[in-house]
Design a protein around this motif. Sequence first.
Motif, PDB file in Angstrom:
ATOM      1  N   PHE A  61       2.902  -2.307 -17.111  1.00  0.00           N
ATOM      2  CA  PHE A  61       3.896  -1.910 -16.119  1.00  0.00           C
ATOM      3  C   PHE A  61       5.200  -1.411 -16.733  1.00  0.00           C
ATOM      4  CE2 PHE A  61       2.132  -5.239 -12.914  1.00  0.00           C
ATOM      5  CZ  PHE A  61       1.015  -4.439 -12.716  1.00  0.00           C
TER       6      PHE A  61
ATOM      7  N   LEU B 229       4.662  -4.606  -6.352  1.00  0.00           N
ATOM      8  CA  LEU B 229       3.434  -4.025  -6.883  1.00  0.00           C
ATOM      9  C   LEU B 229       2.848  -3.071  -5.856  1.00  0.00           C
ATOM     10  CD1 LEU B 229       1.736  -7.177  -8.441  1.00  0.00           C
ATOM     11  CD2 LEU B 229       2.967  -5.343  -9.616  1.00  0.00           C
TER      12      LEU B 229
ATOM     13  N   LEU C 178       9.139   2.048 -19.735  1.00  0.00           N
ATOM     14  CA  LEU C 178      10.501   1.563 -19.477  1.00  0.00           C
ATOM     15  C   LEU C 178      11.074   0.822 -20.669  1.00  0.00           C
ATOM     16  CD1 LEU C 178       9.830   0.051 -15.927  1.00  0.00           C
ATOM     17  CD2 LEU C 178      10.711   2.322 -16.433  1.00  0.00           C
TER      18      LEU C 178
ATOM     19  N   ALA D 100      -1.739  -9.354 -12.264  1.00  0.00           N
ATOM     20  CA  ALA D 100      -0.615  -8.440 -12.059  1.00  0.00           C
ATOM     21  C   ALA D 100       0.592  -9.206 -11.517  1.00  0.00           C
ATOM     22  CB  ALA D 100      -1.008  -7.315 -11.100  1.00  0.00           C
TER      23      ALA D 100
ATOM     24  N   HIS E  12       8.507 -12.785 -18.319  1.00  0.00           N
ATOM     25  CA  HIS E  12       7.140 -12.965 -17.831  1.00  0.00           C
ATOM     26  C   HIS E  12       6.126 -12.416 -18.818  1.00  0.00           C
ATOM     27  CE1 HIS E  12       9.155 -14.153 -14.311  1.00  0.00           C
ATOM     28  NE2 HIS E  12       9.323 -12.968 -13.764  1.00  0.00           N
ATOM     29  N   LEU E  13       6.508 -11.307 -19.419  1.00  0.00           N
ATOM     30  CA  LEU E  13       5.592 -10.681 -20.361  1.00  0.00           C
ATOM     31  C   LEU E  13       5.433 -11.564 -21.592  1.00  0.00           C
ATOM     32  CD1 LEU E  13       6.945  -7.044 -19.980  1.00  0.00           C
ATOM     33  CD2 LEU E  13       5.143  -8.204 -18.691  1.00  0.00           C
TER      34      LEU E  13
ATOM     35  N   THR F  47      13.503  -1.867 -12.002  1.00  0.00           N
ATOM     36  CA  THR F  47      12.232  -1.825 -11.277  1.00  0.00           C
ATOM     37  C   THR F  47      11.709  -3.223 -10.997  1.00  0.00           C
ATOM     38  OG1 THR F  47      11.016  -1.736 -13.338  1.00  0.00           O
ATOM     39  CG2 THR F  47      11.542   0.367 -12.313  1.00  0.00           C
ATOM     40  N   GLY F  48      12.519  -4.209 -11.252  1.00  0.00           N
ATOM     41  CA  GLY F  48      12.082  -5.566 -10.930  1.00  0.00           C
ATOM     42  C   GLY F  48      11.210  -6.199 -11.996  1.00  0.00           C
ATOM     43  N   ASN F  49      11.105  -5.538 -13.131  1.00  0.00           N
ATOM     44  CA  ASN F  49      10.334  -6.166 -14.203  1.00  0.00           C
ATOM     45  C   ASN F  49      11.194  -7.175 -14.949  1.00  0.00           C
ATOM     46  OD1 ASN F  49       7.481  -5.222 -14.607  1.00  0.00           O
ATOM     47  ND2 ASN F  49       8.505  -3.246 -14.281  1.00  0.00           N
ATOM     48  N   GLU F  50      10.525  -8.068 -15.654  1.00  0.00           N
ATOM     49  CA  GLU F  50      11.231  -9.168 -16.284  1.00  0.00           C
ATOM     50  C   GLU F  50      10.529  -9.480 -17.612  1.00  0.00           C
ATOM     51  OE1 GLU F  50      13.918 -11.560 -15.787  1.00  0.00           O
ATOM     52  OE2 GLU F  50      13.049 -11.811 -17.779  1.00  0.00           O
TER      53      GLU F  50
ATOM     54  N   VAL G 159       4.557  -9.959 -13.233  1.00  0.00           N
ATOM     55  CA  VAL G 159       5.881  -9.704 -12.664  1.00  0.00           C
ATOM     56  C   VAL G 159       6.610 -10.952 -12.157  1.00  0.00           C
ATOM     57  CG1 VAL G 159       5.347  -7.315 -12.091  1.00  0.00           C
ATOM     58  CG2 VAL G 159       4.933  -9.103 -10.395  1.00  0.00           C
TER      59      VAL G 159
ATOM     60  N   ASP H  63       0.857  -1.168   0.000  1.00  0.00           N
ATOM     61  CA  ASP H  63       0.000   0.000   0.000  1.00  0.00           C
ATOM     62  C   ASP H  63       0.902   1.230   0.000  1.00  0.00           C
ATOM     63  OD1 ASP H  63      -2.368   1.416   0.190  1.00  0.00           O
ATOM     64  OD2 ASP H  63      -2.380   1.401   2.385  1.00  0.00           O
TER      65      ASP H  63
ATOM     66  N   PRO I 196      10.121  -8.136  -7.641  1.00  0.00           N
ATOM     67  CA  PRO I 196       9.015  -7.323  -8.156  1.00  0.00           C
ATOM     68  C   PRO I 196       8.187  -6.728  -7.008  1.00  0.00           C
ATOM     69  CG  PRO I 196       9.053  -9.479  -9.202  1.00  0.00           C
ATOM     70  CD  PRO I 196      10.027  -9.530  -8.065  1.00  0.00           C
TER      71      PRO I 196
ATOM     72  N   ALA J  14       9.032   0.913  -7.988  1.00  0.00           N
ATOM     73  CA  ALA J  14       7.967  -0.079  -8.062  1.00  0.00           C
ATOM     74  C   ALA J  14       7.959  -0.762  -9.429  1.00  0.00           C
ATOM     75  CB  ALA J  14       6.615   0.578  -7.811  1.00  0.00           C
ATOM     76  N   THR J  15       7.556  -1.997  -9.424  1.00  0.00           N
ATOM     77  CA  THR J  15       7.503  -2.753 -10.666  1.00  0.00           C
ATOM     78  C   THR J  15       6.194  -2.508 -11.408  1.00  0.00           C
ATOM     79  OG1 THR J  15       8.764  -4.431  -9.498  1.00  0.00           O
ATOM     80  CG2 THR J  15       7.824  -5.058 -11.617  1.00  0.00           C
ATOM     81  N   GLY J  16       5.115  -2.455 -10.647  1.00  0.00           N
ATOM     82  CA  GLY J  16       3.811  -2.247 -11.257  1.00  0.00           C
ATOM     83  C   GLY J  16       2.818  -1.829 -10.203  1.00  0.00           C
ATOM     84  N   TRP J  17       1.547  -1.882 -10.550  1.00  0.00           N
ATOM     85  CA  TRP J  17       0.552  -1.374  -9.604  1.00  0.00           C
ATOM     86  C   TRP J  17      -0.741  -2.159  -9.716  1.00  0.00           C
ATOM     87  CZ3 TRP J  17       3.443   1.669 -12.840  1.00  0.00           C
ATOM     88  CH2 TRP J  17       2.974   1.714 -14.148  1.00  0.00           C
TER      89      TRP J  17
END
Lengths: 121, 750
Positions: free
Chosen positions: B268, A80, B272, A115, B214-215, B208-211, A119, A53, A78, A99-102
């Motif tokens: 996400f 979120l 980037l 989500a 996964h996508l 940012t920890g994306n990979e 990630v 949060d 990751p 942050a990686t995503g939301w």
Amino acid sequence: MSLQILAVDDSRTIRDMLNLTLSQAGFNPHLADDGIHGLELLEGLTPGAIITDINMPRMDGFGFIDAVRKIEKHRATPILVLTTESAPELKKRARDAGATGWIVKPFEPKKLVRALQMVTG
Amino acid sequence: MTDEVDPMIEIRASFFVECEELLESLQDGLQLMDDGQSDDETINVVFRAIHSIKGGAGAFGLEELVRFAHQFESVLDGVRSHTILVDRTDIAIFFQASDILADLVRAARDDEPADQEKVQSILDKLSVILGDNAQEEDEVDASDFQPMGIALDLGLPELSDNESVDTDTQHEPAITTDAISAPGNEKPEHFLEGFKIFFQPDSSLYETGNEPLHLLKLLREIGEVDVSCDTSNLKSLSELEEEKSYLAWTIYLATDEDEASVRDIFDFVADLCKLDISPISNSTLPPSNKTDDAPLSSELSIVPTASETVVPPAPPQISQNTADLPVRKSTVPTLPKTNTDNNKPSNKPRPTVRVDLERIDRLVNLVGELVINQAMISQSVTDADLPSNSAISAGLDEFMQLTRDIQDSVMMIRAQPVKSLFQRMSRIIRESSAMVGKSVCLKTDGENTEVDKTVIERLADPLTHMIRNAVDHGIEKEEDRLNADKPAEGIVTLMASHRSGRVIIEVSDDGAGINRERVLQIAMDKGLVAENSQLSDTEIDNLLFLPGFSTASEVSDLSGRGVGMDVVKSSIIALGGRVTIQSEPGQGTKFTISLPLTLAVLDGMVIEVAKQILVVPLNAIAETLTLTQESVLPLGPNNRVIKVRDVFVPLLDLGSELGFRAPLNNFDNAVVLLISQENGTQAALVVDAIQDQRQVVIKGLQNTFGRPSGVAAATILGDGKIALILDPIDIVSSAESAGNLAQNNLQLTG
């Protein structure tokens, strides 16, 4: 072993829901009620992803993400962000913090799991 | 997915419990703001409380609650960011808004409609405060508040699917076998319709920890994919930097999904990477086969097949690919932005567990049994006449101590701070003072005093009534206060404390005090006291507790609800409590409620009357005396009084009052219990003997017995026998009404 997920939210209701949703989706949820608590838990966890949060007492989500990113082993974990506002500037701030995503609250279980898939694969 | 009881129902219930807590912090925060302590953290607490209520409400589709909370939150957001400056008038509106928020929470919980007019009026007031701040951010994105589906069937492949990805490759050949290939511009031959996607991550994507992998997997889920990877920028292993981006992918995706769904996968990372998604149809590109001729350095067996860990390296120079495409500057996480309260240690609530009240009650009952059992064992040991230094006696002493400790601890579980009760009262003050047009504030003290949960619940009504009375009758009108050199704003004080094993709650006001002349006149007019009665101040004050007494010359909206102080008194007595009144003309009035710490156990005096063993609650007994025949004075044919320190106290034989025997005539050496009544007067009860003083567990009498007058409950004694617990005040007052008792204590003069 199912994937560990650390979920940080000061609202008990949201924590309960995250717990339920994550468990039902086959994850192994760990719950913390603010950033400081989250960091404490992280010492003993290797979560596949972290959900946090933003608005929380003691240490908010931005501070938490920033702190997590400074921990070597969680540098690429990751993260979120849970947010009730889908406002772009909030996403931007979360992104800047690393942050990686939301996930927009109130989250639908499907969207949450989706989500996470985005990630964690 | 589950056949069990929907856990969402449980979460929903716990949401409403949480709301109550949040409303409490909201109130606390607003109070601090009202006291002039509008520091950032205070405002944050207020904001977060509203925010959390909104968040949960949204999840359950409680639209009204969300709508209101959102507006309230927007205002607080403005306050938080200092774009809205508030004064006490605004804070008063916040208090009202928090009341409405509480109403809406309860309406949602009980599935009842809320008072729309009130809601709207506060919403309007909030809009006024919000003013120009109500810009676009106020437009709630409707999608934010779509109710969460209660059903939790995720409709997704089991998670284990993720883990088995690598073994499933025969169905999804593209990613794993051809992940590294030449820049692919060839559309697979079987390609029908879909998209061509060019995807080149910035280095920041990894930060940012994306990979990307996964996508790619997700793409595979919505259609058939053919992936080729541009490794041309790849450096030799020794030069590779872990988190730099060296790769780019071209993906052909055959799918029925629309472009939005495809873009959604890249949600996400859209900022980037370089991402180009273009729809293609069968005719767009010639079919081609997968290429295997990519220049591959042999060390580079780092095909991203393992799902989690491998970060595909990619060359930093991507110039040839980016010539025509704007490359986003990588957003290095330069801003370690932390909240201001980040470093501020705050009192984190201690960890708690929620337990079904039923379980606690069961525990309380069991401990009650334990107490009885321990008493029985003690009794047996005493009966066995063992030497007091025997091992069993020593062990028993410890056992008794432990039992008492356990009992205290168990009772503590049921104990709650009176804070929530006091907070409800602050609302009563606000509403009632507004109704009668007076300015009154509530001061509280000792709100962390803990009281049995049931006591708290059952105190709400009597306290509400007393507070309303204080505002309505106690506090003077503003001009009268100013004339009396008092501040215009009246003060009602609620105070709680523990005193000698009991809980004391005081309700006081700084009003005019009781107008005794008028009270006496009204009591006479109503025939409650004889004309020309001479009553002491205390006696006059206590007239307020008489049934049917109401001082309000005009029945106001507020206190004229058909409930008098007599009801307040009887509900407090029903809790094992007492209420007393003190008043000082011009200074105010104070009601003092004294309550037992718990409803499950009481300290009792074990007495014997006509061979019956009975228990009298210790708190009702002022003192015990032994009589001589001479000290008993006749008063009329049936009544007797005794003189206790210059006051005549009516004398009652408990045995005959309870119908155990004919009235006694000889009182020589009789033991009496001096009973204090709530109105301050006393009565003396004759008993045969006092046996013991001990803690007893209260066992309710079942309804089949009715409610025998004078009997409060029963208990089990140490020897296993059942004894009745008396209600001595009830005995005295029924004797009074039967005319067996001199009505009022007579003060001796001179």
